[in-house]
Design a protein around this motif. Structure first.
Motif, PDB file in Angstrom:
ATOM      1  N   GLU A  70       0.812  -1.215   0.000  1.00 32.90           N
ATOM      2  CA  GLU A  70       0.000   0.000   0.000  1.00 32.90           C
ATOM      3  C   GLU A  70       0.849   1.272   0.000  1.00 32.90           C
ATOM      4  N   HIS A  71       2.041   1.179   0.571  1.00 33.60           N
ATOM      5  CA  HIS A  71       2.942   2.331   0.624  1.00 33.60           C
ATOM      6  C   HIS A  71       3.866   2.399  -0.591  1.00 33.60           C
ATOM      7  N   GLY A  72       3.687   1.501  -1.545  1.00 36.59           N
ATOM      8  CA  GLY A  72       4.499   1.514  -2.758  1.00 36.59           C
ATOM      9  C   GLY A  72       5.901   0.966  -2.570  1.00 36.59           C
ATOM     10  N   GLN A  73       6.145   0.273  -1.472  1.00 35.41           N
ATOM     11  CA  GLN A  73       7.457  -0.299  -1.210  1.00 35.41           C
ATOM     12  C   GLN A  73       7.575  -1.718  -1.754  1.00 35.41           C
ATOM     13  N   SER A  74       6.471  -2.311  -2.115  1.00 35.89           N
ATOM     14  CA  SER A  74       6.441  -3.674  -2.651  1.00 35.89           C
ATOM     15  C   SER A  74       5.595  -3.700  -3.913  1.00 35.89           C
ATOM     16  N   MET A  75       5.697  -4.821  -4.618  1.00 37.30           N
ATOM     17  CA  MET A  75       4.896  -4.993  -5.826  1.00 37.30           C
ATOM     18  C   MET A  75       4.314  -6.406  -5.841  1.00 37.30           C
ATOM     19  N   THR A  76       3.231  -6.549  -6.560  1.00 37.17           N
ATOM     20  CA  THR A  76       2.617  -7.855  -6.741  1.00 37.17           C
ATOM     21  C   THR A  76       3.028  -8.397  -8.096  1.00 37.17           C
ATOM     22  N   VAL A  77       3.585  -9.607  -8.080  1.00 37.86           N
ATOM     23  CA  VAL A  77       3.933 -10.304  -9.312  1.00 37.86           C
ATOM     24  C   VAL A  77       3.009 -11.512  -9.383  1.00 37.86           C
ATOM     25  N   TYR A  78       2.311 -11.662 -10.500  1.00 37.85           N
ATOM     26  CA  TYR A  78       1.406 -12.788 -10.674  1.00 37.85           C
ATOM     27  C   TYR A  78       2.176 -13.944 -11.285  1.00 37.85           C
ATOM     28  N   VAL A  79       2.212 -15.058 -10.550  1.00 41.14           N
ATOM     29  CA  VAL A  79       2.902 -16.254 -11.022  1.00 41.14           C
ATOM     30  C   VAL A  79       1.851 -17.173 -11.610  1.00 41.14           C
ATOM     31  N   VAL A  80       2.015 -17.508 -12.890  1.00 41.32           N
ATOM     32  CA  VAL A  80       1.037 -18.314 -13.611  1.00 41.32           C
ATOM     33  C   VAL A  80       1.541 -19.753 -13.672  1.00 41.32           C
ATOM     34  N   ARG A  81       0.721 -20.659 -13.168  1.00 42.35           N
ATOM     35  CA  ARG A  81       1.071 -22.082 -13.185  1.00 42.35           C
ATOM     36  C   ARG A  81       0.642 -22.711 -14.505  1.00 42.35           C
ATOM     37  N   ASP A  82       1.056 -23.953 -14.723  1.00 42.91           N
ATOM     38  CA  ASP A  82       0.683 -24.691 -15.940  1.00 42.91           C
ATOM     39  C   ASP A  82      -0.824 -24.836 -16.089  1.00 42.91           C
ATOM     40  N   ASP A  83      -1.527 -24.970 -14.962  1.00 40.60           N
ATOM     41  CA  ASP A  83      -2.978 -25.151 -15.016  1.00 40.60           C
ATOM     42  C   ASP A  83      -3.731 -23.832 -15.204  1.00 40.60           C
ATOM     43  N   GLU A  85      -3.731 -21.204 -13.206  1.00 41.31           N
ATOM     44  CA  GLU A  85      -3.981 -20.476 -11.965  1.00 41.31           C
ATOM     45  C   GLU A  85      -2.925 -19.382 -11.784  1.00 41.31           C
ATOM     46  N   GLU A  86      -3.377 -18.198 -11.400  1.00 39.14           N
ATOM     47  CA  GLU A  86      -2.477 -17.079 -11.137  1.00 39.14           C
ATOM     48  C   GLU A  86      -2.394 -16.863  -9.635  1.00 39.14           C
ATOM     49  N   MET A  87      -1.171 -16.804  -9.136  1.00 44.78           N
ATOM     50  CA  MET A  87      -0.958 -16.588  -7.704  1.00 44.78           C
ATOM     51  C   MET A  87      -0.309 -15.226  -7.493  1.00 44.78           C
ATOM     52  N   PRO A  88      -0.949 -14.356  -6.733  1.00 47.98           N
ATOM     53  CA  PRO A  88      -0.330 -13.058  -6.452  1.00 47.98           C
ATOM     54  C   PRO A  88       0.756 -13.214  -5.397  1.00 47.98           C
ATOM     55  N   VAL A  89       1.974 -12.832  -5.747  1.00 48.27           N
ATOM     56  CA  VAL A  89       3.113 -12.937  -4.851  1.00 48.27           C
ATOM     57  C   VAL A  89       3.656 -11.532  -4.624  1.00 48.27           C
ATOM     58  N   VAL A  90       3.860 -11.171  -3.365  1.00 50.57           N
ATOM     59  CA  VAL A  90       4.345  -9.833  -3.020  1.00 50.57           C
ATOM     60  C   VAL A  90       5.861  -9.877  -2.837  1.00 50.57           C
ATOM     61  N   VAL A  91       6.546  -8.964  -3.537  1.00 51.41           N
ATOM     62  CA  VAL A  91       8.013  -8.866  -3.491  1.00 51.41           C
ATOM     63  C   VAL A  91       8.366  -7.406  -3.241  1.00 51.41           C
ATOM     64  N   HIS A  92       9.395  -7.173  -2.418  1.00 48.47           N
ATOM     65  CA  HIS A  92       9.851  -5.791  -2.218  1.00 48.47           C
ATOM     66  C   HIS A  92      10.306  -5.222  -3.545  1.00 48.47           C
ATOM     67  N   GLN A  93      10.002  -3.969  -3.754  1.00 51.13           N
ATOM     68  CA  GLN A  93      10.241  -3.350  -5.046  1.00 51.13           C
ATOM     69  C   GLN A  93      11.693  -2.916  -5.228  1.00 51.13           C
ATOM     70  N   GLN A  94      12.282  -2.331  -4.216  1.00 52.73           N
ATOM     71  CA  GLN A  94      13.614  -1.766  -4.330  1.00 52.73           C
ATOM     72  C   GLN A  94      14.672  -2.860  -4.308  1.00 52.73           C
TER      73      GLN A  94
END
Length: 174
Positions: A70-83, A85-94
């Protein structure tokens, strides 16, 4: 100490005794206290606009990740599986690296397995990364030390799992 003083106040005060408001404090077992704490925490989180979409049984790490997002310090990367399904994964941005993304995927899967399947499945992540590539827009994320920004991975980017096929130029013996 507080219980002792409140009990002595009740003994001195006849009015409380007559109303029946002075009673022995309820003693909870460890498990009961954990349940009350979890319920209270979940109720608080559900009422908070920022954290209301977090699941029950949320961890401190998940709360911190959501706040950082929410503070813009991280980002959501969607990991797409073979089936699909998209999984939202949060990773620090900097300064986030491919290895940071892999760790975030591992955390996501581990939390998901413990939260929803209640099983003790043990995943060999070494095997997962040897058998699969992470791919973003057709480019394999080969270097674990490379920055996600070097691969043009930003907030809401999609990364796919792709089975590794042995390159013809590489030998099986490494």
């Amino acid at each position: 100490m507080e219980n002792i003083s409140s009990q002595s106040e009740c003994v001195d005060n006849k009015k409380h005794e007559e109303e029946g408001s002075c009673s022995e404090p309820e003693v909870l077992s460890h498990q009961e206290l954990l349940e009350v704490t979890h319920k209270t925490l979940n109720d608080i989180l559900k009422r908070d606009d920022l954290l209301s979409d977090l699941p029950n049984g949320v961890t401190l790490e998940e709360v911190q990740a959501q706040i950082a997002l929410e503070h813009g310090q991280s980002m959501t990367v969607y990991v797409v599986r073979d089936d699909g399904e998209e999984m939202p994964v949060v990773v620090h941005q900097q300064g986030a690296t491919v290895m940071d993304l892999k760790r975030a995927i591992r955390r996501h899967f581990t939390l998901r397995l413990t939260r929803y399947q209640r099983s003790s499945v043990n995943i060999s992540w070494r095997y997962v990364w040897r058998a699969n590539w992470l791919v973003h827009e057709g480019v394999k994320l080969k270097d674990d030390r490379a920055l996600l920004a070097d691969y043009d991975i930003r907030n809401k980017s999609r990364v796919s799992f792709v089975k590794r096929l042995e390159d013809r130029g590489e030998s099986k013996m490494k």
